[in-house]
Design a protein around this motif. Sequence first.
Motif, short mmCIF file in Angstrom:
data_model
loop_
_atom_site.label_atom_id
_atom_site.label_comp_id
_atom_site.label_asym_id
_atom_site.label_seq_id
_atom_site.Cartn_x
_atom_site.Cartn_y
_atom_site.Cartn_z
N SER A 7 -5.47 -4.44 -13.84
CA SER A 7 -6.21 -4.13 -15.05
C SER A 7 -6.87 -2.77 -14.89
N GLY A 8 -7.29 -2.19 -16.01
CA GLY A 8 -8.05 -0.95 -15.96
C GLY A 8 -7.31 0.30 -16.39
N GLY A 9 -6.03 0.19 -16.70
CA GLY A 9 -5.30 1.37 -17.15
C GLY A 9 -5.70 1.76 -18.56
N GLY A 10 -5.17 2.90 -19.01
CA GLY A 10 -5.49 3.33 -20.36
C GLY A 10 -5.25 4.81 -20.54
N LEU A 11 -5.78 5.34 -21.63
CA LEU A 11 -5.66 6.76 -21.96
C LEU A 11 -6.96 7.47 -21.62
N VAL A 12 -6.85 8.58 -20.93
CA VAL A 12 -8.03 9.35 -20.55
C VAL A 12 -7.71 10.84 -20.66
N GLN A 13 -8.73 11.62 -20.94
CA GLN A 13 -8.53 13.06 -21.04
C GLN A 13 -8.48 13.69 -19.66
N PRO A 14 -7.83 14.85 -19.53
CA PRO A 14 -7.83 15.55 -18.24
C PRO A 14 -9.26 15.77 -17.74
N GLY A 15 -9.45 15.53 -16.45
CA GLY A 15 -10.77 15.63 -15.85
C GLY A 15 -11.54 14.34 -15.88
N GLY A 16 -11.04 13.35 -16.59
CA GLY A 16 -11.72 12.07 -16.71
C GLY A 16 -11.46 11.14 -15.53
N SER A 17 -12.00 9.93 -15.62
CA SER A 17 -11.90 8.94 -14.55
C SER A 17 -11.45 7.60 -15.09
N LEU A 18 -10.79 6.85 -14.23
CA LEU A 18 -10.43 5.46 -14.51
C LEU A 18 -10.57 4.68 -13.21
N ARG A 19 -10.80 3.38 -13.35
CA ARG A 19 -10.84 2.50 -12.19
C ARG A 19 -9.86 1.35 -12.42
N LEU A 20 -8.87 1.26 -11.54
CA LEU A 20 -7.90 0.18 -11.59
C LEU A 20 -8.34 -0.95 -10.68
N SER A 21 -8.06 -2.18 -11.12
CA SER A 21 -8.35 -3.36 -10.31
C SER A 21 -7.09 -4.20 -10.19
N CYS A 22 -6.98 -4.90 -9.07
CA CYS A 22 -5.85 -5.80 -8.86
C CYS A 22 -6.39 -7.04 -8.16
N ALA A 23 -6.11 -8.19 -8.75
CA ALA A 23 -6.58 -9.45 -8.19
C ALA A 23 -5.39 -10.29 -7.73
N ALA A 24 -5.47 -10.76 -6.50
CA ALA A 24 -4.43 -11.64 -5.95
C ALA A 24 -4.86 -13.09 -6.09
N SER A 25 -3.93 -13.93 -6.51
CA SER A 25 -4.22 -15.36 -6.64
C SER A 25 -3.03 -16.17 -6.15
N GLY A 26 -3.28 -17.44 -5.83
CA GLY A 26 -2.22 -18.30 -5.33
C GLY A 26 -2.61 -18.90 -4.01
N THR A 27 -1.63 -19.42 -3.32
CA THR A 27 -1.85 -20.06 -2.03
C THR A 27 -1.27 -19.21 -0.92
N PHE A 28 -2.12 -18.82 0.02
CA PHE A 28 -1.66 -17.99 1.14
C PHE A 28 -2.70 -18.03 2.24
N PHE A 29 -2.30 -17.59 3.43
CA PHE A 29 -3.25 -17.55 4.54
C PHE A 29 -4.17 -16.34 4.41
N ASN A 30 -3.59 -15.17 4.28
CA ASN A 30 -4.38 -13.97 4.11
C ASN A 30 -3.49 -12.84 3.61
#
Length: 120
Positions: A7-30
């Motif tokens: 999540s976190g993508g989008g349209l931004v002007q040159p010189g601007g900032s964005l923050r992307l996030s990624c969440a992992a879910s499910g069953t796993f050890f690590n």
Amino acid sequence: QVQLVESGGGLVQPGGSLRLSCAASGTFFNIDAMAWYRQAPGNQRELVASVLSGGTTNYADSVKGRFTISRDNAKTMVYLQMNNLNPEDTAVYYCHADVRVLRSLMRTFWGQGTQVTVSS
């Protein structure tokens, strides 16, 4: 099964900032390494930044000093803070994770991608 949701993508002007996030879910050890890749139209997918479970980071030369990758304490989320964006950063950004799904089995997973467009 493991899912990575960006999540976190989008349209931004040159010189601007964005923050992307990624969440992992499910069953796993690590989760070992997590990373962000990107793919612009007509280009191959390229590594943007990676972070190991111990915190070691690696960046593509093109984003050093502008992007920062980080993980949460639970090690199931990864973030990409992108500052001073320029049009060359326009691409679909993908989250990537090396996941220990069983005690002796590692597998690689990808998110579905999130579009980042830098344009005036």
